[in-house]
Motif scaffolding. Structure first.
Motif, PDB file in Angstrom:
ATOM      1  N   SER A  97       0.694  -1.348  -0.059  1.00 54.50           N
ATOM      2  CA  SER A  97      -0.406  -0.576   0.466  1.00 54.50           C
ATOM      3  C   SER A  97       0.574   1.355  -0.124  1.00 54.50           C
ATOM      4  CB  SER A  97      -1.493   0.140   1.264  1.00 54.50           C
ATOM      5  OG  SER A  97      -1.746  -0.905   0.594  1.00 54.50           O
ATOM      6  N   LYS A 118       3.036  -0.311  -4.568  1.00 52.37           N
ATOM      7  CA  LYS A 118       2.991  -2.377  -4.397  1.00 52.37           C
ATOM      8  C   LYS A 118       1.177  -2.091  -3.286  1.00 52.37           C
ATOM      9  CE  LYS A 118       5.779  -5.564  -2.678  1.00 52.37           C
ATOM     10  NZ  LYS A 118       6.988  -5.731  -1.663  1.00 52.37           N
ATOM     11  N   ASP A 119      -0.363  -3.058  -3.901  1.00 56.21           N
ATOM     12  CA  ASP A 119      -1.166  -1.962  -3.398  1.00 56.21           C
ATOM     13  C   ASP A 119      -1.422  -3.456  -2.708  1.00 56.21           C
ATOM     14  OD1 ASP A 119      -1.798  -5.425  -4.771  1.00 56.21           O
ATOM     15  OD2 ASP A 119      -2.573  -4.204  -6.631  1.00 56.21           O
ATOM     16  N   SER A 120      -2.342  -3.709  -1.854  1.00 57.57           N
ATOM     17  CA  SER A 120      -2.437  -3.480  -0.818  1.00 57.57           C
ATOM     18  C   SER A 120      -2.770  -5.653  -0.820  1.00 57.57           C
ATOM     19  CB  SER A 120      -4.615  -3.525  -0.908  1.00 57.57           C
ATOM     20  OG  SER A 120      -5.447  -3.935  -0.984  1.00 57.57           O
ATOM     21  N   HIS A 132       2.250  -2.793  -9.434  1.00 59.03           N
ATOM     22  CA  HIS A 132       2.219  -2.451 -10.728  1.00 59.03           C
ATOM     23  C   HIS A 132       3.509  -0.740 -11.200  1.00 59.03           C
ATOM     24  CE1 HIS A 132      -1.579  -3.716 -10.232  1.00 59.03           C
ATOM     25  NE2 HIS A 132      -1.312  -3.760  -9.028  1.00 59.03           N
ATOM     26  N   VAL A 179      -2.307   4.905  -1.222  1.00 64.35           N
ATOM     27  CA  VAL A 179      -2.366   3.482  -2.170  1.00 64.35           C
ATOM     28  C   VAL A 179      -3.368   3.417  -1.364  1.00 64.35           C
ATOM     29  CG1 VAL A 179      -1.784   1.317  -2.832  1.00 64.35           C
ATOM     30  CG2 VAL A 179       0.056   3.078  -2.747  1.00 64.35           C
ATOM     31  N   ASP A 193      -6.537  -1.280  -4.882  1.00 59.19           N
ATOM     32  CA  ASP A 193      -5.817  -1.326  -6.473  1.00 59.19           C
ATOM     33  C   ASP A 193      -6.132   0.153  -7.482  1.00 59.19           C
ATOM     34  OD1 ASP A 193      -8.653  -1.125  -7.057  1.00 59.19           O
ATOM     35  OD2 ASP A 193      -8.739  -2.448  -8.487  1.00 59.19           O
ATOM     36  N   THR A 194      -6.160   1.425  -6.139  1.00 59.20           N
ATOM     37  CA  THR A 194      -5.522   2.543  -6.602  1.00 59.20           C
ATOM     38  C   THR A 194      -4.757   3.495  -6.186  1.00 59.20           C
ATOM     39  OG1 THR A 194      -7.495   3.657  -5.365  1.00 59.20           O
ATOM     40  CG2 THR A 194      -8.351   2.698  -7.273  1.00 59.20           C
ATOM     41  N   ILE A 195      -4.253   4.621  -6.427  1.00 59.36           N
ATOM     42  CA  ILE A 195      -3.215   5.239  -6.013  1.00 59.36           C
ATOM     43  C   ILE A 195      -4.227   7.127  -6.183  1.00 59.36           C
ATOM     44  CG2 ILE A 195      -2.448   5.512  -7.929  1.00 59.36           C
ATOM     45  CD1 ILE A 195       0.038   6.071  -6.057  1.00 59.36           C
ATOM     46  N   GLU A 211      -6.805   4.019 -11.112  1.00 59.72           N
ATOM     47  CA  GLU A 211      -6.535   2.479 -11.390  1.00 59.72           C
ATOM     48  C   GLU A 211      -5.581   1.687 -11.298  1.00 59.72           C
ATOM     49  OE1 GLU A 211      -9.410   0.253 -13.947  1.00 59.72           O
ATOM     50  OE2 GLU A 211     -11.564   1.652 -12.483  1.00 59.72           O
ATOM     51  N   LEU A 212      -4.036   0.731 -11.101  1.00 63.35           N
ATOM     52  CA  LEU A 212      -3.473   0.957 -10.644  1.00 63.35           C
ATOM     53  C   LEU A 212      -2.767  -0.091 -12.439  1.00 63.35           C
ATOM     54  CD1 LEU A 212      -2.226   0.183  -7.055  1.00 63.35           C
ATOM     55  CD2 LEU A 212      -1.811   1.950  -8.618  1.00 63.35           C
TER      56      LEU A 212
END
Length: 109
Positions: free
Chosen positions: A15, A31-33, A38, A56, A59-61, A71-72
């Motif tokens: 995150s 790095k997503d949750s 990405h 983060v 799957d978003t930043i 969206e990543l």
């Protein structure tokens, strides 16, 4: 694929994001949750703000300045004020290295 080393896998926490420059292009390695990594363009398409300094979630930043979320996987903005996507780059994990191909961005949905 013309991928090059962007950073180490352990250089990015879950995150969170780090900014790297590859071939003169600012890239946010995120790095997503779920722990997936990405690579997206680091500059918000609304206000020229570094996305790697944002938040983060899932799957978003989110851009810290004006709240646009991207969206990543696709680079697509989920809300205003941004309406243009950011580029998304192919990522390969090679051992402990994150490789990114900035010469062949993925097509935005």
């Amino acid at each position: 694929m013309t991928a090059q080393r962007a950073c180490g896998v352990d250089d990015v926490s879950v995150s969170s994001a780090v900014m790297v420059e590859l071939d003169g292009i600012a890239v946010a390695i995120v790095k997503d949750s779920a722990g997936d990594i990405h690579a997206i363009g680091d500059t918000c398409t609304h206000g020229e703000i570094s996305l790697s300094e944002g938040f983060v979630e899932g799957d978003t930043i989110e851009c810290w300045a004006h709240g646009s979320q991207f969206e990543l996987r696709t680079g697509t903005p989920k809300n205003l004020p941004a309406f243009e996507p950011v580029p998304v780059f192919p990522v390969t994990i090679d051992g402990d290295d994150v490789l990114v191909d900035v010469q062949n961005p993925l097509i935005n949905d």
